[in-house]
Design an enzyme around this catalytic site. Structure first.
Site, PDB file in Angstrom:
ATOM      1  N   CYS A   1      63.868 -17.063 -60.390  1.00 40.19           N
ATOM      2  CA  CYS A   1      63.115 -16.059 -60.790  1.00 40.19           C
ATOM      3  C   CYS A   1      61.692 -16.428 -61.050  1.00 40.19           C
ATOM      4  O   CYS A   1      61.453 -17.541 -61.816  1.00 40.19           O
ATOM      5  CB  CYS A   1      63.787 -15.334 -61.989  1.00 40.19           C
ATOM      6  SG  CYS A   1      62.659 -14.069 -62.642  1.00 40.19           S
TER       7      CYS A   1
ATOM      8  N   CYS B   1      60.898 -16.225 -65.142  1.00 42.61           N
ATOM      9  CA  CYS B   1      61.624 -16.971 -66.208  1.00 42.61           C
ATOM     10  C   CYS B   1      62.462 -17.844 -65.489  1.00 42.61           C
ATOM     11  O   CYS B   1      63.031 -18.890 -66.458  1.00 42.61           O
ATOM     12  CB  CYS B   1      62.530 -16.192 -66.713  1.00 42.61           C
ATOM     13  SG  CYS B   1      64.235 -15.575 -65.810  1.00 42.61           S
TER      14      CYS B   1
ATOM     15  N   CYS C   1      66.424  -9.426 -62.334  1.00 44.02           N
ATOM     16  CA  CYS C   1      66.845 -10.460 -62.851  1.00 44.02           C
ATOM     17  C   CYS C   1      67.564 -10.389 -64.077  1.00 44.02           C
ATOM     18  O   CYS C   1      67.089  -9.421 -65.153  1.00 44.02           O
ATOM     19  CB  CYS C   1      65.515 -11.633 -63.243  1.00 44.02           C
ATOM     20  SG  CYS C   1      65.939 -13.242 -64.211  1.00 44.02           S
TER      21      CYS C   1
ATOM     22  N   CYS D   1      65.241 -11.325 -67.434  1.00 44.58           N
ATOM     23  CA  CYS D   1      64.037 -11.044 -67.911  1.00 44.58           C
ATOM     24  C   CYS D   1      63.769  -9.626 -67.440  1.00 44.58           C
ATOM     25  O   CYS D   1      62.720  -9.137 -67.393  1.00 44.58           O
ATOM     26  CB  CYS D   1      62.872 -11.925 -67.428  1.00 44.58           C
ATOM     27  SG  CYS D   1      62.706 -11.895 -65.825  1.00 44.58           S
TER      28      CYS D   1
ATOM     29  N   CYS E   1      67.961  -7.839 -50.395  1.00 43.88           N
ATOM     30  CA  CYS E   1      66.891  -8.003 -49.443  1.00 43.88           C
ATOM     31  C   CYS E   1      65.780  -8.077 -50.679  1.00 43.88           C
ATOM     32  O   CYS E   1      65.343  -7.207 -51.554  1.00 43.88           O
ATOM     33  CB  CYS E   1      66.535  -6.499 -48.979  1.00 43.88           C
ATOM     34  SG  CYS E   1      65.058  -6.391 -48.103  1.00 43.88           S
TER      35      CYS E   1
HETATM   36 ZN   LIG Z   1      63.595 -13.564 -64.567  1.00 48.63          ZN
END
Ligand SMILES: [Zn+2]
Length: 135
Positions: free
Chosen positions: A52, A55, A101, A104, A124
């Site tokens: 991510c 984060c 995610c 976060c 995707c």
């Molecule tokens: Zn994240």
């Protein structure tokens, strides 16, 4: 389908704006979508994991990445079942499942039921929402 977890990371809008580029902010925090074929190539021959951009949580492994031809990084499944969460998205008059995610709440992309075996799923993703770490 809605498996919203308790977020481990919460930041203010101003903090995200400081940390992220304008494109990264628009996509991950405002549920944007990058133009197809606009994301970096992520060294497709290398083994590694995709994290991510907000984060740094590991979200996908290169083993599940495949060339969908769509112009967006595509994966057959997340690196672990609890890495991402699913959310109903009815924007643009479409019924889709958005992927975020788990740590976060960054908007990452959408999942579609037309991927390769064994999952049959196509995650995707926006390349701007991910970073790559080899190894
Ligand atoms: Zn994240």
């Amino acid at each position: 389908m809605n498996t919203r977890n308790i977020l481990k990371i919460e930041k203010t809008d101003a903090e995200w704006r400081t940390q992220l580029t304008p494109d990264q902010y628009r996509i991950t925090r405002q549920h944007g979508t990058e133009r197809a074929f606009s994301s970096p190539d992520f060294e497709p021959d290398k083994t590694g994991s995709y994290h991510c951009v907000c984060c740094n949580r590991p979200l996908y492994h290169s083993q599940t990445k495949f060339d969908s031809g769509t112009g967006w990084p595509s994966f057959s499944g997340p690196i672990s079942v609890d890495a991402v969460t699913e959310h109903h998205d009815n924007s643009y008059g479409l019924s889709r499942t958005a992927i975020r995610c788990a740590d976060c709440d960054a908007h990452l992309g959408h999942v579609f039921p037309d991927g390769p075996p064994p999952t049959g799923l196509r995650y995707c993703m926006n390349g701007a929402a991910l970073t790559f770490e080899s190894g």
